[in-house]
Write an enzyme that holds these catalytic residues in place. Structure first.
Site, PDB file in Angstrom:
ATOM      1  N   ARG A  42      45.092  37.804  40.774  1.00  0.00           N
ATOM      2  CA  ARG A  42      44.907  37.454  39.358  1.00  0.00           C
ATOM      3  C   ARG A  42      46.009  36.500  38.887  1.00  0.00           C
ATOM      4  NH1 ARG A  42      45.981  41.229  34.449  1.00  0.00           N
ATOM      5  NH2 ARG A  42      44.812  40.256  32.759  1.00  0.00           N
ATOM      6  N   ASN A  74      48.324  37.880  29.791  1.00  0.00           N
ATOM      7  CA  ASN A  74      49.267  38.014  30.901  1.00  0.00           C
ATOM      8  C   ASN A  74      50.181  39.229  30.791  1.00  0.00           C
ATOM      9  OD1 ASN A  74      48.387  35.719  32.267  1.00  0.00           O
ATOM     10  ND2 ASN A  74      49.741  34.366  31.114  1.00  0.00           N
ATOM     11  N   HIS A 172      36.608  40.515  40.844  1.00  0.00           N
ATOM     12  CA  HIS A 172      36.687  41.740  40.043  1.00  0.00           C
ATOM     13  C   HIS A 172      36.203  42.964  40.810  1.00  0.00           C
ATOM     14  CE1 HIS A 172      36.623  39.460  35.917  1.00  0.00           C
ATOM     15  NE2 HIS A 172      37.796  39.414  36.515  1.00  0.00           N
TER      16      HIS A 172
END
Length: 304
Positions: A42, A74, A172
């Site tokens: 990610r 983030n 994902h």
């Protein structure tokens, strides 16, 4: 990469050394904590979508600037210690040569490979950016609340195709999220206290038992096998049992829906792995700094 700094044979030897050291250091972290693999993947994604793959996601905020790390998307990123440990080890082999941006890309690949996910050839030669702005991360990163039109526009803006969208969304299949990413679908989908009608009713009921209104931090698995990189992602999308609205949105476009339908059996797993590698290479080319642009940071969290 600045191979001009070395004779060809010497550079070949040094390159092999730093790649081996990078993988060894990454493996030490992943062997102890396999759950670091998804956030390291990610991190690479979040880096490339803002100012390109330039390591800007690694920079710390200063008294005069809130960096990308401070942006809401983030704030759940982890794994910076892996990048710092790799950078330190690589600097001992060839100081001032390997950028933090390249390290992010390589660590993402190695972490996924170490959990038996796909592998791909990482192109090298990126240089590090010197600018990191929180508001840019907030505005440019694809949101879990996006519809298919917004997702396609977001990927197109960085030169990625609709197929790349369908493929990279498959990342994902591993990792975790939090209730903050799904709560609107459960309690206030259109602003009228309703739920997202695209969610499977049983899955909706399960999520509502876990996530309470306004609750943000409870951990949720991304799918039924969050530690395994597999094609279950596409099965759960098809069954309307995904956390994010952005995942469910893939059923709203002919091209992305067709891709999903092609991967609803185990037979599609190797094709997905191959496609994932290709799309990761495509992503790794976004906005790359080369030549005299940018720098090679001595420490990944600070400009030189």
């Amino acid at each position: 990469m600045c191979s001009m700094c070395f004779k060809p044979l010497e550079w070949k030897r040094l390159r092999c050394q730093f790649l081996r050291k990078l993988k060894d250091v990454t493996a030490k972290f992943i062997s102890r904590t396999p759950s670091l693999a998804p956030p390291l993947l990610r991190m690479h994604f979040h880096d490339c979508f803002v100012r390109g793959c330039d390591g800007s996601v690694l920079l710390n905020s200063t008294s005069k600037n809130q960096a990308e790390k401070a942006a809401i998307p983030n704030q759940f990123l982890i794994g910076y210690q892996v990048i710092d440990a790799v950078k330190s080890a690589v600097e001992k082999i060839c100081p001032g040569v390997v950028s933090c941006a390249d390290i992010v890309a390589l660590v993402a690949r190695d972490a996924i490979t170490l959990i038996k996910g796909p592998s791909w050839q990482v192109e090298l030669g990126r240089r590090d950016g010197t600018v990191s702005i929180a508001s840019e991360a907030l505005n440019k990163l694809p949101s879990p609340f996006m519809n298919i039109t917004q997702l396609k526009a977001s990927f197109q803006s960085v030169g990625l195709s609709v197929k790349d969208l369908a493929v990279l969304s498959g990342g994902h299949t591993i990792g975790i999220s939090h209730c903050i990413g799904v709560n609107p679908r459960l309690f206030n989908f259109t602003g009228k206290g309703d739920t997202d009608p695209s969610l499977d009713p049983k899955y909706l009921a399960k999520l509502r038992r876990t996530c309470k209104p306004g609750e943000c931090t409870t951990i949720l698995p991304m799918d039924s096998s969050p530690k395994k990189f597999d094609i279950d992602y596409y099965t759960t999308v098809s069954n309307r049992r995904r956390l994010f609205q952005s995942d469910a949105a893939l059923l709203d476009d002919t091209e992305t829906k067709t891709y999903i339908q092609q991967h609803l059996s185990h037979a599609g797993s190797m094709r997905f792995f191959d496609d994932f590698g290709v799309s990761m290479v495509n992503m790794g080319r976004i906005g790359v700094l080369t030549g005299k642009n940018g720098e090679i940071r001595k420490q990944c969290a600070f400009v030189n």
